[in-house]
Design an enzyme around this catalytic site. Structure first.
Site, PDB file in Angstrom:
ATOM      1  NE  ARG A  26       8.614   5.151   2.507  1.00 44.15           N
ATOM      2  CZ  ARG A  26       9.300   4.763   3.565  1.00 44.15           C
ATOM      3  NH1 ARG A  26       8.890   5.064   4.769  1.00 44.15           N
ATOM      4  NH2 ARG A  26      10.392   4.056   3.422  1.00 44.15           N
ATOM      5  CG  ASP A  65      17.024   6.409   5.870  1.00 42.52           C
ATOM      6  OD1 ASP A  65      15.985   7.006   5.550  1.00 42.52           O
ATOM      7  OD2 ASP A  65      17.150   5.177   5.799  1.00 42.52           O
ATOM      8  CE  LYS A  95      14.717   1.124  10.214  1.00 39.64           C
ATOM      9  NZ  LYS A  95      13.764   0.970   9.109  1.00 39.64           N
ATOM     10  CG  ASN A  96      16.654   0.370   6.352  1.00 37.99           C
ATOM     11  OD1 ASN A  96      15.738   0.132   7.135  1.00 37.99           O
ATOM     12  ND2 ASN A  96      16.910   1.579   5.882  1.00 37.99           N
ATOM     13  NE  ARG A 125       9.484   2.361  12.124  1.00 40.46           N
ATOM     14  CZ  ARG A 125       9.693   3.041  11.009  1.00 40.46           C
ATOM     15  NH1 ARG A 125       9.294   4.276  10.904  1.00 40.46           N
ATOM     16  NH2 ARG A 125      10.291   2.484   9.988  1.00 40.46           N
ATOM     17  CB  CYS A 135       4.439   6.170   6.151  1.00 37.44           C
ATOM     18  SG  CYS A 135       6.037   6.670   5.602  1.00 37.44           S
TER      19      CYS A 135
HETATM   20  C1  UD1 Z   1      14.145   2.102   2.050  1.00 38.82           C
HETATM   21  C2  UD1 Z   1      14.557   2.214   3.499  1.00 38.82           C
HETATM   22  C3  UD1 Z   1      14.424   3.648   3.990  1.00 38.82           C
HETATM   23  C4  UD1 Z   1      15.167   4.600   3.055  1.00 38.82           C
HETATM   24  C5  UD1 Z   1      14.769   4.382   1.607  1.00 38.82           C
HETATM   25  C6  UD1 Z   1      15.592   5.201   0.625  1.00 38.82           C
HETATM   26  C7  UD1 Z   1      14.035   0.012   4.360  1.00 38.82           C
HETATM   27  C8  UD1 Z   1      13.177  -0.815   5.245  1.00 38.82           C
HETATM   28  N1  UD1 Z   1      13.743   1.332   4.295  1.00 38.82           N
HETATM   29  O1  UD1 Z   1      12.750   2.445   2.005  1.00 38.82           O
HETATM   30  O2  UD1 Z   1      14.939   3.747   5.304  1.00 38.82           O
HETATM   31  O3  UD1 Z   1      14.878   5.940   3.416  1.00 38.82           O
HETATM   32  O4  UD1 Z   1      14.931   2.982   1.264  1.00 38.82           O
HETATM   33  O5  UD1 Z   1      16.948   4.962   0.794  1.00 38.82           O
HETATM   34  O6  UD1 Z   1      14.982  -0.471   3.761  1.00 38.82           O
HETATM   35  N2  UD1 Z   1       8.880   4.655  -5.027  1.00 38.82           N
HETATM   36  C9  UD1 Z   1       7.952   4.636  -6.052  1.00 38.82           C
HETATM   37  N3  UD1 Z   1       7.349   3.440  -6.345  1.00 38.82           N
HETATM   38  C10 UD1 Z   1       7.631   2.279  -5.694  1.00 38.82           C
HETATM   39  C11 UD1 Z   1       8.595   2.305  -4.657  1.00 38.82           C
HETATM   40  C12 UD1 Z   1       9.206   3.517  -4.346  1.00 38.82           C
HETATM   41  O7  UD1 Z   1       7.670   5.657  -6.646  1.00 38.82           O
HETATM   42  O8  UD1 Z   1       7.059   1.239  -6.023  1.00 38.82           O
HETATM   43  C13 UD1 Z   1       9.535   5.938  -4.657  1.00 38.82           C
HETATM   44  C14 UD1 Z   1       9.198   6.374  -3.240  1.00 38.82           C
HETATM   45  O9  UD1 Z   1       7.978   7.065  -3.189  1.00 38.82           O
HETATM   46  C15 UD1 Z   1      10.363   7.243  -2.874  1.00 38.82           C
HETATM   47  C16 UD1 Z   1      11.530   6.595  -3.642  1.00 38.82           C
HETATM   48  O10 UD1 Z   1      10.935   5.747  -4.622  1.00 38.82           O
HETATM   49  O11 UD1 Z   1      10.188   8.555  -3.375  1.00 38.82           O
HETATM   50  C17 UD1 Z   1      12.455   5.777  -2.768  1.00 38.82           C
HETATM   51  O12 UD1 Z   1      11.739   4.750  -2.118  1.00 38.82           O
HETATM   52  P1  UD1 Z   1      12.365   3.326  -1.835  1.00 38.82           P
HETATM   53  O13 UD1 Z   1      13.793   3.315  -2.291  1.00 38.82           O
HETATM   54  O14 UD1 Z   1      11.453   2.292  -2.344  1.00 38.82           O
HETATM   55  O15 UD1 Z   1      12.345   3.291  -0.255  1.00 38.82           O
HETATM   56  P2  UD1 Z   1      11.901   2.107   0.697  1.00 38.82           P
HETATM   57  O16 UD1 Z   1      12.341   0.805   0.141  1.00 38.82           O
HETATM   58  O17 UD1 Z   1      10.476   2.286   1.061  1.00 38.82           O
END
Ligand code: UD1
Length: 429
Positions: free
Chosen positions: A127, A316, A28-29, A408, A122
């Site tokens: 996030r 995850d 999925k990711n 999902r 969420c």
């Molecule tokens: C992706 C995965 C999700 C997984 C996560 C971490 C997808 C669709 N989802 O989510 O399943 O759990 O990686 O492996 O691929 N953060 C910030 N600022 C930002 C972006 C992120 O502070 O602009 C923080 C978030 O709040 C969180 C951490 O970084 O604490 C990790 O988030 P991120 O790696 O971005 O996760 P996703 O890409 O949302």
């Protein structure tokens, strides 16, 4: 995913040890950012090994809303992004799935302009998207967060004159930000460097996809990625990697039920932390080229888990391992460092008889000899899967509601577990 309340539920009864073979679906990711990347080229892209999941359907709907023709036939997705008619992703879709925000980098790169509804908070924490935006700004984009009027809650980004490669340091190796910046940089003239980039296998898969399209991405899978912008990308046919989190889920289910399961269609390199932790708690693991066999132990040993960005232990799979450790011998600790609020499953597990105490970002799990079936609620995708596998070893019946979360991210989890001997059924109403 929000606003999807339904009355469907899953019932799991105490089951025999899982036995047999399970086939893992595409990741999925990996597929979500790759679908976004099809927007970078004119012509017909073909993505294979696509898991037919709710999240994939939302991404396909979003492409259609932008003017692309997208159709899922079996596990192949055909996208014709020749005629994009809009660069605006509406609230209704972004609100359904946060990963919709991944189209922003691709749209900016190809059209120098994009407008996307702000993804809300969420279930697993606030996030933010600050790092995505920091990346777009480093490439010369002007980013405006619209906070009044009808367009309130939208983010608009456009090139001042033109975009130009730049350097961006991510304060945290965010998966989504790394992917969005990779896509934004691929058609942007000059050199872009992402420092402290995420190293997840899904980043490497996206980079491979882009490179096959004609992009020049180097260093994906390390913490420094360098992209030399090219003038044009061409559509390709590509097969996505297998889902390491789905594989981990079935591996934990095998361990928890003292089962013997061959998990097929896995890249063992991607599941090293899972293999290491399952071995530590007493499993016997056999690794093959494209598969892994998990034999569960008679007695599950306690363990210490701390989630980290890749190649550390994946967040995850935290709730899945927490469920497993609930019936381990002795005291385990589980520390969540990636997301806040990822212990929402704990009250549900306690309802099933688990002994867990939360102290900040650490949960202390005292193993119990038995879990008991109960009525529980899936609080997010992986938490929902954790309740299913807990139900397999709980005395009596477990009824899991809010299963739209599980839809999902898991292709036919009920069918796949049934085939392994689980006593599980889904009721639509
Ligand atoms: C992706 C995965 C999700 C997984 C996560 C971490 C997808 C669709 N989802 O989510 O399943 O759990 O990686 O492996 O691929 N953060 C910030 N600022 C930002 C972006 C992120 O502070 O602009 C923080 C978030 O709040 C969180 C951490 O970084 O604490 C990790 O988030 P991120 O790696 O971005 O996760 P996703 O890409 O949302």
């Amino acid at each position: 995913m929000k606003g999807m309340d339904s009355l469907a539920y899953i019932t799991v009864k105490e089951s025999p040890s899982l036995r047999g073979t399970v086939q893992i679906s595409g990741a999925k990711n990996a597929v979500l950012p790759i679908i976004a990347a099809t927007l970078l080229a004119e012509g017909i892209s073909v993505i294979k090994g696509v898991p037919n999941l709710k999240d994939v359907q939302v991404m396909v709907e979003l492409l259609a809303c932008l003017g692309a023709k997208a159709e899922l036939k079996g596990d192949s997705l055909f996208v014709d992004a020749s005629h994009i008619t809009s660069v605006e992703a509406p609230h209704e879709l972004v609100n359904k799935m946060r990963a919709s925000f991944l189209v922003m980098g691709a749209l900016l790169s190809r059209f120098q302009r994009a407008k996307i509804s702000l993804p809300g908070g969420c279930a697993i924490g606030s996030r933010p998207i600050d790092l995505h935006l920091k990346g777009f700004e480093a490439l010369g984009a002007t980013v405006n967060i619209i906070d009044e009027g009808l367009q309130s809650g939208y983010i608009e980004a456009h090139a001042k004159e033109y975009l130009q490669g730049g350097k961006v340091y991510l304060d945290f190796p965010s998966v989504g930000a790394t992917e969005n910046i990779l896509m934004a940089a691929s058609l942007t003239p000059g050199v872009t460097v992402i420092e402290n980039a995420a190293e997840e296998p899904e980043i490497v898969d996206l980079a491979n996809y882009l490179n096959n399209m004609g992009a020049r991405v180097r260093g994906a899978g390390t913490n420094t990625i360098r992209i030399i912008g090219v003038e044009k990308l061409h559509p390709i046919e590509y097969t996505v990697i297998p889902d390491r989190i789905e594989a981990g889920t079935f591996m934990v289910a095998a361990a928890m039920t003292k089962g013997d399961v061959l998990v097929e269609n896995v890249i063992t390199d991607h599941i090293k932390p899972v293999i290491a932790k399952l071995t530590e708690i007493g499993c016997t693991i056999e690794e093959y080229d494209n598969a892994v066999r998990v034999i569960g132990p008679e007695v599950i040993k306690s363990a210490t888990i701390k989630t980290m960005p890749h190649p550390g232990f994946p967040t995850d799979l935290q709730s899945l391992f927490m469920a497993l450790l609930c019936i381990a011998e002795g005291e385990s600790t589980v520390t969540e460092t990636v997301f806040e609020n990822r212990f929402m499953n704990v009250p549900e597990l306690i309802r099933m008889g688990a002994d867990i105490e939360i102290n900040g970002e650490t949960a202390i799990v005292n193993g119990v000899s038995k879990l008991y079936g109960s009525e529980v609620v899936a609080t997010d995708l992986r938490a929902g899967a954790a309740l299913i596998i807990s139900g397999l070893v709980a005395e009596g019946a477990t009824k899991i509601r809010n299963i739209y979360h599980i839809d999902r991210g898991y292709v036919d989890i009920v069918g796949k577990l049934s085939k392994l001997g689980a006593n599980i059924s889904r009721v639509e109403d």
